[in-house]
Design a protein around this motif. Structure first.
Motif, PDB file in Angstrom:
ATOM      1  N   SER A  28      -9.672  10.213 -12.770  1.00 63.96           N
ATOM      2  CA  SER A  28     -10.150  11.109 -11.706  1.00 63.96           C
ATOM      3  C   SER A  28     -10.146  10.449 -10.328  1.00 63.96           C
ATOM      4  CB  SER A  28     -11.580  11.567 -12.014  1.00 63.96           C
ATOM      5  OG  SER A  28     -12.417  10.425 -12.134  1.00 63.96           O
ATOM      6  N   GLY A  29      -9.998   9.125 -10.271  1.00 69.97           N
ATOM      7  CA  GLY A  29     -10.217   8.438  -8.993  1.00 69.97           C
ATOM      8  C   GLY A  29      -8.950   8.186  -8.208  1.00 69.97           C
ATOM      9  N   GLY A  30      -9.105   8.076  -6.912  1.00 67.51           N
ATOM     10  CA  GLY A  30      -8.009   7.653  -6.051  1.00 67.51           C
ATOM     11  C   GLY A  30      -7.143   8.797  -5.567  1.00 67.51           C
ATOM     12  N   ASN A  31      -6.471   8.582  -4.480  1.00 66.32           N
ATOM     13  CA  ASN A  31      -5.530   9.563  -3.927  1.00 66.32           C
ATOM     14  C   ASN A  31      -4.554   8.856  -3.004  1.00 66.32           C
ATOM     15  OD1 ASN A  31      -7.501   9.497  -1.564  1.00 66.32           O
ATOM     16  ND2 ASN A  31      -8.698  10.580  -3.122  1.00 66.32           N
ATOM     17  N   LEU A  32      -3.378   9.499  -2.839  1.00 68.20           N
ATOM     18  CA  LEU A  32      -2.305   8.937  -2.014  1.00 68.20           C
ATOM     19  C   LEU A  32      -1.781  10.016  -1.105  1.00 68.20           C
ATOM     20  CD1 LEU A  32      -0.015   7.329  -4.780  1.00 68.20           C
ATOM     21  CD2 LEU A  32      -1.803   6.198  -3.443  1.00 68.20           C
ATOM     22  N   SER A  98     -10.298   0.216  -7.534  1.00 66.82           N
ATOM     23  CA  SER A  98      -9.820  -0.864  -8.401  1.00 66.82           C
ATOM     24  C   SER A  98     -10.970  -1.842  -8.635  1.00 66.82           C
ATOM     25  CB  SER A  98      -8.626  -1.557  -7.759  1.00 66.82           C
ATOM     26  OG  SER A  98      -8.919  -1.909  -6.436  1.00 66.82           O
ATOM     27  N   PRO A  99     -11.097  -2.349  -9.875  1.00 71.30           N
ATOM     28  CA  PRO A  99     -12.345  -3.034 -10.261  1.00 71.30           C
ATOM     29  C   PRO A  99     -12.742  -4.230  -9.387  1.00 71.30           C
ATOM     30  CG  PRO A  99     -11.011  -2.556 -12.184  1.00 71.30           C
ATOM     31  CD  PRO A  99     -10.192  -2.159 -10.999  1.00 71.30           C
ATOM     32  N   ALA A 100     -11.832  -5.130  -9.071  1.00 74.68           N
ATOM     33  CA  ALA A 100     -12.242  -6.330  -8.327  1.00 74.68           C
ATOM     34  C   ALA A 100     -12.661  -5.967  -6.898  1.00 74.68           C
ATOM     35  CB  ALA A 100     -11.114  -7.351  -8.299  1.00 74.68           C
ATOM     36  N   LEU A 101     -11.926  -5.052  -6.268  1.00 77.25           N
ATOM     37  CA  LEU A 101     -12.301  -4.668  -4.898  1.00 77.25           C
ATOM     38  C   LEU A 101     -13.609  -3.887  -4.899  1.00 77.25           C
ATOM     39  CD1 LEU A 101      -8.778  -3.947  -3.383  1.00 77.25           C
ATOM     40  CD2 LEU A 101     -10.278  -5.890  -2.927  1.00 77.25           C
ATOM     41  N   ILE A 102     -13.826  -3.084  -5.951  1.00 76.13           N
ATOM     42  CA  ILE A 102     -15.126  -2.391  -6.072  1.00 76.13           C
ATOM     43  C   ILE A 102     -16.255  -3.423  -6.128  1.00 76.13           C
ATOM     44  CG2 ILE A 102     -16.587  -1.032  -7.627  1.00 76.13           C
ATOM     45  CD1 ILE A 102     -14.667   0.872  -6.803  1.00 76.13           C
ATOM     46  N   ARG A 133     -20.583   9.564   2.754  1.00 76.57           N
ATOM     47  CA  ARG A 133     -20.359  10.313   1.511  1.00 76.57           C
ATOM     48  C   ARG A 133     -18.888  10.654   1.331  1.00 76.57           C
ATOM     49  NH1 ARG A 133     -20.284  15.354   1.232  1.00 76.57           N
ATOM     50  NH2 ARG A 133     -21.645  15.659   3.027  1.00 76.57           N
ATOM     51  N   MET A 134     -18.403  10.573   0.057  1.00 75.05           N
ATOM     52  CA  MET A 134     -16.998  10.889  -0.201  1.00 75.05           C
ATOM     53  C   MET A 134     -16.696  12.340   0.174  1.00 75.05           C
ATOM     54  SD  MET A 134     -17.237  10.520  -4.280  1.00 75.05           S
ATOM     55  CE  MET A 134     -16.471  11.894  -5.093  1.00 75.05           C
ATOM     56  N   GLY A 135     -15.517  12.562   0.734  1.00 70.70           N
ATOM     57  CA  GLY A 135     -15.087  13.912   1.114  1.00 70.70           C
ATOM     58  C   GLY A 135     -15.612  14.371   2.461  1.00 70.70           C
ATOM     59  N   LEU A 155     -12.147  -1.834   3.292  1.00 71.29           N
ATOM     60  CA  LEU A 155     -12.998  -1.603   2.121  1.00 71.29           C
ATOM     61  C   LEU A 155     -14.115  -0.663   2.544  1.00 71.29           C
ATOM     62  CD1 LEU A 155     -11.413  -3.970   0.937  1.00 71.29           C
ATOM     63  CD2 LEU A 155     -13.534  -4.913   0.074  1.00 71.29           C
ATOM     64  N   MET A 156     -14.595   0.156   1.594  1.00 74.22           N
ATOM     65  CA  MET A 156     -15.660   1.103   1.911  1.00 74.22           C
ATOM     66  C   MET A 156     -16.909   0.692   1.134  1.00 74.22           C
ATOM     67  SD  MET A 156     -13.019   3.897   0.877  1.00 74.22           S
ATOM     68  CE  MET A 156     -13.472   5.540   1.326  1.00 74.22           C
ATOM     69  N   GLU A 157     -18.030   0.541   1.833  1.00 78.77           N
ATOM     70  CA  GLU A 157     -19.270   0.122   1.166  1.00 78.77           C
ATOM     71  C   GLU A 157     -19.555   1.023  -0.034  1.00 78.77           C
ATOM     72  OE1 GLU A 157     -21.628  -1.728   5.056  1.00 78.77           O
ATOM     73  OE2 GLU A 157     -22.398   0.115   4.131  1.00 78.77           O
ATOM     74  N   ASN A 158     -19.779   0.422  -1.193  1.00 81.08           N
ATOM     75  CA  ASN A 158     -20.133   1.131  -2.435  1.00 81.08           C
ATOM     76  C   ASN A 158     -19.147   2.232  -2.825  1.00 81.08           C
ATOM     77  OD1 ASN A 158     -22.616   0.091  -0.989  1.00 81.08           O
ATOM     78  ND2 ASN A 158     -23.430   0.403  -3.036  1.00 81.08           N
ATOM     79  N   HIS A 159     -17.867   2.091  -2.504  1.00 81.06           N
ATOM     80  CA  HIS A 159     -16.930   3.147  -2.871  1.00 81.06           C
ATOM     81  C   HIS A 159     -15.596   2.600  -3.389  1.00 81.06           C
ATOM     82  CE1 HIS A 159     -14.931   7.251  -1.612  1.00 81.06           C
ATOM     83  NE2 HIS A 159     -14.501   6.811  -2.776  1.00 81.06           N
ATOM     84  N   GLY A 160     -14.749   2.030  -2.546  1.00 82.25           N
ATOM     85  CA  GLY A 160     -13.413   1.602  -2.973  1.00 82.25           C
ATOM     86  C   GLY A 160     -12.634   1.097  -1.783  1.00 82.25           C
ATOM     87  N   VAL A 161     -11.313   1.152  -1.868  1.00 80.54           N
ATOM     88  CA  VAL A 161     -10.469   0.584  -0.824  1.00 80.54           C
ATOM     89  C   VAL A 161      -9.514   1.640  -0.272  1.00 80.54           C
ATOM     90  CG1 VAL A 161      -8.733  -0.230  -2.516  1.00 80.54           C
ATOM     91  CG2 VAL A 161      -8.890  -1.358  -0.294  1.00 80.54           C
ATOM     92  N   VAL A 162      -9.181   1.509   1.021  1.00 81.69           N
ATOM     93  CA  VAL A 162      -8.142   2.341   1.636  1.00 81.69           C
ATOM     94  C   VAL A 162      -7.134   1.420   2.303  1.00 81.69           C
ATOM     95  CG1 VAL A 162      -7.609   4.208   3.242  1.00 81.69           C
ATOM     96  CG2 VAL A 162      -9.820   4.154   2.119  1.00 81.69           C
ATOM     97  N   VAL A 163      -5.841   1.683   2.023  1.00 79.11           N
ATOM     98  CA  VAL A 163      -4.760   0.913   2.642  1.00 79.11           C
ATOM     99  C   VAL A 163      -3.889   1.877   3.419  1.00 79.11           C
ATOM    100  CG1 VAL A 163      -2.797  -0.621   2.228  1.00 79.11           C
ATOM    101  CG2 VAL A 163      -4.772  -0.697   0.691  1.00 79.11           C
ATOM    102  N   ALA A 164      -3.499   1.497   4.643  1.00 84.17           N
ATOM    103  CA  ALA A 164      -2.622   2.343   5.467  1.00 84.17           C
ATOM    104  C   ALA A 164      -1.441   1.493   5.919  1.00 84.17           C
ATOM    105  CB  ALA A 164      -3.393   2.872   6.666  1.00 84.17           C
ATOM    106  N   ALA A 165      -0.210   2.028   5.789  1.00 81.86           N
ATOM    107  CA  ALA A 165       0.976   1.226   6.137  1.00 81.86           C
ATOM    108  C   ALA A 165       2.125   2.126   6.554  1.00 81.86           C
ATOM    109  CB  ALA A 165       1.381   0.368   4.941  1.00 81.86           C
ATOM    110  N   GLU A 166       3.255   1.509   6.892  1.00 81.94           N
ATOM    111  CA  GLU A 166       4.432   2.276   7.354  1.00 81.94           C
ATOM    112  C   GLU A 166       5.137   2.986   6.207  1.00 81.94           C
ATOM    113  OE1 GLU A 166       5.421  -1.741   8.358  1.00 81.94           O
ATOM    114  OE2 GLU A 166       3.356  -1.027   8.437  1.00 81.94           O
ATOM    115  N   SER A 167       4.872   2.578   4.972  1.00 85.77           N
ATOM    116  CA  SER A 167       5.482   3.257   3.821  1.00 85.77           C
ATOM    117  C   SER A 167       4.537   3.116   2.636  1.00 85.77           C
ATOM    118  CB  SER A 167       6.831   2.612   3.460  1.00 85.77           C
ATOM    119  OG  SER A 167       6.606   1.300   2.962  1.00 85.77           O
ATOM    120  N   LEU A 168       4.744   3.983   1.644  1.00 84.42           N
ATOM    121  CA  LEU A 168       3.892   3.919   0.458  1.00 84.42           C
ATOM    122  C   LEU A 168       4.194   2.643  -0.326  1.00 84.42           C
ATOM    123  CD1 LEU A 168       1.696   5.410  -1.000  1.00 84.42           C
ATOM    124  CD2 LEU A 168       3.422   6.747  -2.200  1.00 84.42           C
TER     125      LEU A 168
END
Ligand code: 13P
Length: 428
Positions: A28-32, A98-102, A133-135, A155-168
């Protein structure tokens, strides 16, 4: 297939599947998302199993909103939109749990990007966004503020990670590199104090020398070369699948009967390398139009000094890496099979393989088929590709077994006599 020739919906499916299959997000987690050349966002759907997505489930967002209606876009669309608005060079956004970044998000602490050179080089500086809050639109606002600073990872406190770049593709490589590095840091902390590198030390790994080699003239490819291209390509994919290599780390080479060798290319996603991408090197010259791995000079020197070595691998498998970050010894003296396959594994100080390639090559012998590099992994050799690969796998499994122990002092060593018996029955 080259990513820039793939439809955005197909890229989203390919990378979400890769993230899920690598155990880096839940069903259920994550989005691209991807920003296409028309300025439209393509995003993964909400409330669908991330392990079994199809291209028709990807949602295109135009000026008028979502184009497809059988599924709704990710609940995090507001933060994806806010991030694209924050900087014009962002064309892909990746969010995962992802577990380690969480673990770091829970501690509200950033992983140290100065432990492993490739982490600093691929990921750059990273930041943490305050909890929202998410969303929510507020989450988009706090993330956009961070990405305005020019970073690729937040990194997002108590949530997960977001990466932004020129390509997926790039976003994925950054994400996988940071998650692995964070996991290695957590494991290394169980062994001792991880050794951080300075920017000057990391610069040693930023060498450009491999880009300046002169080119070979073209000649017909022998069946030996073509067979080796096939075998090396298969081994590269296998090493990625077994988590010995990753998108942005791992180099393999093998020598041919005329003394030339094939080596994997520089800067490419290891999972996507095909037979034609491998680089032929002969007497200091490289195949035209290609850039060999940065490790090309050390591989050349090892082949030159060691006639029995026909294959070489540089790798940074996570459990071996945890040992290389600390002063904790990694030896194979207490397990019969690792011992007879690997014998001694000396440790070179950080950067030695770049600054002293001759002396590094001189460390190898029949009883020293591999060496550890502080903060930089392992170089393992063999009489062929299969032997080098097997030795790498055995070394990583052994390091992993040691890390599974409640503590290293629980290990019961083989006696001198038991080792002498192994030496006698399995002579080098
Ligand atoms: P979606 O399935 O709506 O994308 O949400 C997953 C998630 O990770 C929220 O942060």
């Amino acid at each position: 297939m080259r990513l820039d020739f793939m439809h955005p919906a197909d890229q989203l499916v390919a990378y979400m599947t890769r993230i899920y299959n690598n155990g880096l997000t839940t069903a259920s987690g994550g989005n691209l998302s991807i920003l296409d050349s028309n300025g439209h966002i393509w995003i993964t759907p909400t409330r669908m199993d991330k392990g079994i997505l199809n291209r028709i489930d990807m949602v295109q967002i135009t000026e008028n909103g979502p184009v497809t209606h059988h599924v709704a876009p990710s609940s995090e669309l507001p933060f994806h939109q806010a991030i694209y608005k924050s900087r014009s060079n962002i064309k892909a956004v990746l969010h995962a749990h992802s577990p380690a970044l969480i673990a770091f998000c829970l501690m509200r602490k950033l992983p140290n990007v100065h432990l492993i050179p490739v982490t600093r080089i691929v990921c750059g500086p990273i930041t943490m966004a305050p909890y929202a809050r998410m969303g929510s639109n507020e989450l988009g606002e706090v993330l956009a503020e961070e990405f305005k600073k020019g970073v690729a990872v937040v990194l997002m406190e108590n949530h997960g990670v977001v990466v932004a770049a020129e390509s997926l593709q790039k976003a994925y490589a950054i994400f996988e590199t940071l998650e692995t590095s964070a996991r290695i840091e957590l494991m290394a902390n169980r062994l001792g104090k991880p050794r951080a590198l300075t920017e000057d030390q990391i610069d040693i790994a930023r060498t450009k020398e491999h880009t300046r080699m002169s080119e070979l003239s073209q000649r017909a490819r022998s069946p030996e070369e073509l067979g080796l291209r096939r075998d090396l390509t298969r081994m590269l994919q296998r090493a990625v699948d077994q988590k010995l290599f990753a998108a942005s780390q791992g180099t393999i080479s093998a020598r041919m009967s005329d003394g030339s060798f094939l080596i994997s290319p520089f800067g490419r996603d290891r999972r996507e390398i095909d037979a034609e991408d491998l680089v032929l090197v002969r007497r200091g010259l490289k195949e035209s139009g290609k850039v060999p791995s940065r490790a090309v000079f050390i591989h050349e020197m090892i082949y030159h000094r060691n006639p029995g070595i026909q294959a070489i691998i540089n790798a940074q498998p996570p459990h071996i890496m945890a040992f290389t970050l600390t002063d904790q010894t990694l030896d194979f003296k207490s397990l019969p099979e690792p011992y007879i396959m690997l014998h001694d594994m000396p440790r070179a100080t950080y950067g030695f393989n770049y600054t002293e390639p001759q002396q590094t090559a001189a460390l190898f012998s029949a009883t020293t088929p591999s060496i550890l590099l502080e903060n930089d992994g392992i170089i393992v050799t063999g009489r062929d590709v299969a032997q080098a690969y097997d030795r790498l796998e055995v070394a990583e499994f052994t390091a992993r077994a040691y890390l599974e122990l409640p503590s290293l002092d629980k290990m019961i060593q083989l006696t001198e006599q038991q080792r002498a018996d192994l030496d006698e029955y399995f002579p080098v």
